[in-house]
Structure formats: C-alpha cells, structure tokens
Write a protein that holds these residues in place. Structure first.
Motif, mmCIF file in Angstrom:
data_model
loop_
_atom_site.group_PDB
_atom_site.id
_atom_site.type_symbol
_atom_site.label_atom_id
_atom_site.label_comp_id
_atom_site.label_asym_id
_atom_site.label_seq_id
_atom_site.Cartn_x
_atom_site.Cartn_y
_atom_site.Cartn_z
ATOM 1 N N ALA A 129 -1.315 -1.230 -1.156
ATOM 2 C CA ALA A 129 -2.555 -0.384 -0.449
ATOM 3 C C ALA A 129 -3.788 -0.263 -1.413
ATOM 4 O O ALA A 129 -4.898 -0.369 -0.958
ATOM 5 C CB ALA A 129 -2.062 1.034 0.141
ATOM 6 N N ARG A 130 -3.442 0.146 -2.596
ATOM 7 C CA ARG A 130 -4.686 0.161 -3.477
ATOM 8 C C ARG A 130 -5.384 -1.119 -3.884
ATOM 9 O O ARG A 130 -6.452 -1.229 -4.005
ATOM 10 C CB ARG A 130 -4.197 0.940 -4.875
ATOM 11 C CG ARG A 130 -5.364 0.968 -5.938
ATOM 12 C CD ARG A 130 -5.414 2.219 -6.633
ATOM 13 N NE ARG A 130 -6.485 2.532 -7.214
ATOM 14 C CZ ARG A 130 -7.120 1.857 -8.514
ATOM 15 N NH1 ARG A 130 -6.380 0.745 -8.611
ATOM 16 N NH2 ARG A 130 -8.208 2.112 -8.999
ATOM 17 N N ALA A 131 -4.124 -2.072 -3.980
ATOM 18 C CA ALA A 131 -4.557 -3.395 -4.303
ATOM 19 C C ALA A 131 -5.585 -4.056 -3.242
ATOM 20 O O ALA A 131 -6.750 -4.736 -3.438
ATOM 21 C CB ALA A 131 -3.508 -4.368 -4.492
ATOM 22 N N VAL A 132 -5.253 -3.575 -2.100
ATOM 23 C CA VAL A 132 -6.133 -4.171 -0.703
ATOM 24 C C VAL A 132 -7.611 -3.481 -0.758
ATOM 25 O O VAL A 132 -8.246 -4.196 -0.527
ATOM 26 C CB VAL A 132 -5.241 -3.480 0.703
ATOM 27 C CG1 VAL A 132 -6.311 -3.865 1.820
ATOM 28 C CG2 VAL A 132 -4.086 -4.660 0.695
ATOM 29 N N ARG A 133 -7.637 -2.127 -1.174
ATOM 30 C CA ARG A 133 -8.937 -1.465 -1.381
ATOM 31 C C ARG A 133 -9.617 -2.258 -2.308
ATOM 32 O O ARG A 133 -10.758 -2.232 -1.958
ATOM 33 C CB ARG A 133 -8.749 -0.082 -1.579
ATOM 34 C CG ARG A 133 -8.140 1.112 -0.498
ATOM 35 C CD ARG A 133 -8.178 2.413 -0.674
ATOM 36 N NE ARG A 133 -7.597 2.875 -1.674
ATOM 37 C CZ ARG A 133 -6.116 3.051 -1.804
ATOM 38 N NH1 ARG A 133 -5.490 2.894 -0.516
ATOM 39 N NH2 ARG A 133 -5.465 3.557 -2.649
ATOM 40 N N VAL A 134 -9.166 -2.497 -3.372
ATOM 41 C CA VAL A 134 -9.677 -3.033 -4.649
ATOM 42 C C VAL A 134 -10.538 -4.304 -4.118
ATOM 43 O O VAL A 134 -11.502 -4.859 -4.156
ATOM 44 C CB VAL A 134 -9.078 -3.379 -5.797
ATOM 45 C CG1 VAL A 134 -10.009 -4.217 -6.917
ATOM 46 C CG2 VAL A 134 -8.889 -1.864 -6.356
ATOM 47 N N VAL A 135 -9.408 -5.337 -3.501
ATOM 48 C CA VAL A 135 -9.794 -6.686 -2.957
ATOM 49 C C VAL A 135 -10.823 -6.413 -1.590
ATOM 50 O O VAL A 135 -12.026 -7.423 -1.753
ATOM 51 C CB VAL A 135 -8.609 -7.307 -2.528
ATOM 52 C CG1 VAL A 135 -9.036 -8.559 -1.746
ATOM 53 C CG2 VAL A 135 -7.964 -7.800 -3.732
ATOM 54 N N ASP A 136 -10.621 -5.457 -1.070
ATOM 55 C CA ASP A 136 -11.754 -5.410 0.201
ATOM 56 C C ASP A 136 -12.990 -5.058 -0.376
ATOM 57 O O ASP A 136 -14.003 -5.624 0.292
ATOM 58 C CB ASP A 136 -11.291 -4.080 1.180
ATOM 59 C CG ASP A 136 -10.246 -4.459 1.964
ATOM 60 O OD1 ASP A 136 -9.812 -5.596 2.181
ATOM 61 O OD2 ASP A 136 -9.662 -3.389 2.802
ATOM 62 N N ARG A 137 -13.159 -4.425 -1.437
ATOM 63 C CA ARG A 137 -14.514 -3.824 -2.025
ATOM 64 C C ARG A 137 -15.049 -5.159 -2.563
ATOM 65 O O ARG A 137 -16.334 -5.431 -2.407
ATOM 66 C CB ARG A 137 -14.545 -2.915 -3.047
ATOM 67 C CG ARG A 137 -15.699 -2.624 -3.979
ATOM 68 C CD ARG A 137 -16.619 -1.979 -3.133
ATOM 69 N NE ARG A 137 -17.893 -2.048 -3.561
ATOM 70 C CZ ARG A 137 -18.512 -1.011 -4.301
ATOM 71 N NH1 ARG A 137 -17.927 0.160 -4.698
ATOM 72 N NH2 ARG A 137 -19.583 -1.042 -5.085
ATOM 73 N N LEU A 138 -14.212 -6.058 -3.253
ATOM 74 C CA LEU A 138 -14.738 -7.445 -3.918
ATOM 75 C C LEU A 138 -15.183 -8.235 -2.705
ATOM 76 O O LEU A 138 -16.128 -9.084 -2.854
ATOM 77 C CB LEU A 138 -13.774 -7.829 -4.652
ATOM 78 C CG LEU A 138 -13.384 -7.168 -6.249
ATOM 79 C CD1 LEU A 138 -11.998 -7.765 -6.888
ATOM 80 C CD2 LEU A 138 -14.501 -7.037 -6.957
ATOM 81 N N SER A 139 -14.361 -8.046 -1.719
ATOM 82 C CA SER A 139 -14.760 -9.182 -0.573
ATOM 83 C C SER A 139 -15.926 -8.786 0.000
ATOM 84 O O SER A 139 -16.751 -9.541 0.273
ATOM 85 C CB SER A 139 -13.637 -9.143 0.403
ATOM 86 O OG SER A 139 -13.811 -9.937 1.510
ATOM 87 N N ALA A 140 -16.399 -7.369 0.330
ATOM 88 C CA ALA A 140 -17.546 -6.783 0.881
ATOM 89 C C ALA A 140 -18.677 -7.252 -0.116
ATOM 90 O O ALA A 140 -19.457 -7.457 0.454
ATOM 91 C CB ALA A 140 -17.394 -5.447 1.200
ATOM 92 N N ASP A 141 -18.539 -7.344 -1.628
ATOM 93 C CA ASP A 141 -19.549 -7.720 -2.329
ATOM 94 C C ASP A 141 -19.551 -9.375 -2.602
ATOM 95 O O ASP A 141 -20.434 -9.750 -3.165
ATOM 96 C CB ASP A 141 -19.069 -7.080 -3.724
ATOM 97 C CG ASP A 141 -19.214 -5.700 -3.777
ATOM 98 O OD1 ASP A 141 -19.724 -5.104 -3.097
ATOM 99 O OD2 ASP A 141 -18.768 -5.022 -4.758
ATOM 100 N N GLY A 142 -19.061 -9.939 -1.826
ATOM 101 C CA GLY A 142 -19.054 -11.442 -1.798
ATOM 102 C C GLY A 142 -18.299 -12.148 -3.005
ATOM 103 O O GLY A 142 -18.976 -13.170 -3.352
ATOM 104 N N LEU A 143 -17.242 -11.332 -3.760
ATOM 105 C CA LEU A 143 -16.945 -11.910 -4.973
ATOM 106 C C LEU A 143 -15.579 -12.669 -4.690
ATOM 107 O O LEU A 143 -14.999 -13.457 -5.617
ATOM 108 C CB LEU A 143 -16.838 -10.751 -5.841
ATOM 109 C CG LEU A 143 -18.226 -10.314 -6.295
ATOM 110 C CD1 LEU A 143 -18.091 -9.115 -7.234
ATOM 111 C CD2 LEU A 143 -19.220 -11.239 -6.739
#
Length: 161
Positions: free
Chosen positions: A70-84
């Motif tokens: 779940a925490r990994a998903v949150r980190v990846v979601d943020r990176l995805s939202a930032d276009g990274l």
C-alpha cells in the motif's frame, strides 16, 4: 578490519556530508524533478532505473522500501502523477503490472547523475588519478563480492554499470 569498512560505508551513506547524506543529496537534487522530490521517491526512481529490464513490480518496490504494498502504491502514484513513471503490463504475464520510467524521469536522473559526479569529482580533486582509479576498482570488486554472497539469485543488472 570489516568493522572499519562498515563504519566508512555508513558514514558515506548516512553521514550529513557523506556522498549520499542529506546535505549532498539536497545539493544534487535541488531544482530537479520540478517540485521537491523526497529521498524515498528518488530511491524508487533509481531502483526502477537499475532494475530495467524487466521493470520492477509494486511488490519489488515495497521490498526495496521495507514496507507494505500500500505504501509502495502511494509512492508510485505520486511519481506517476508527476509524470516520472508509468505502469505497464508485463510482456509475459499480462496480469502483472510493472513500473517504468518516463523519458522525463530519465532526463532528470541523468542530470542528477551529472551533478553527483561533479560533486564526487570535487571531493577527490586533490587525489592522484591512480588513487581514484584504485578506489573505483575496489568498489566494483566489493559490489561484485556482495552480489556473489547474497543468499538469493544474483541481481538482474548491476546498478553501478
């Protein structure tokens, strides 16, 4: 002897002015990636870069962070939202989703690498070239030895290449 090596590695990694310590990390990350990037997010980006191919799964990222999925998903979601990063289907098992870098992230990581290399160059600028070469070869040897002595399979790709 190994105690001294471990202490030196800890200082390099965690000391305020160590190569990967907070002060230096702030210097080479400052202004990259648009908004402020967290050390955790940067670590994930470097992991994705070193793991490719194949790109890591969310479970791989959770294992890297020593946390739950779940925490990994949150980190990846943020990176995805930032276009990274983007999530892509595995080429063998379409049920598996992997995390891949975007071209934007690759560009930022290249700049971060150049900055880190410049800072490292400044740190050893008064060293003889032979000493720098010796240190590099010994660190490569250490990385190879660590990889060989891990209880699991060897890493897919050496991140220091």
């Amino acid at each position: 002897m190994v105690h001294n090596l471990d202490a030196a590695m800890r200082q390099l990694r965690h000391g305020r002015f160590g190569l990967y310590g907070p002060f230096v990390r702030e210097r080479f990350l400052d202004g990259l990636f648009g908004e402020e990037i967290t050390p955790t997010a940067y670590r994930v980006l470097r992991f994705v870069e070193a793991s490719t191919p194949p790109a890591p799964t969310l479970s791989d990222i959770a294992a890297l962070l020593l946390t739950d999925r779940a925490r990994a998903v949150r980190v990846v979601d943020r990176l995805s939202a930032d276009g990274l990063v983007t999530r892509v289907h595995d080429t063998v098992d379409r049920r598996v989703r992997r995390v891949a870098l975007t071209d934007t992230a690759r560009g930022h990581l290249a700049l971060a690498t150049a900055r880190r290399s410049r800072l490292l160059g400044e740190a050893v600028s008064d060293w003889p070239d032979e000493d720098v070469e010796l240190l590099a070869s010994l660190l490569i040897r250490l990385n190879d030895s660590v990889a060989r002595h891990l209880p699991s399979a060897a890493p897919r790709e050496k991140p220091w290449n």
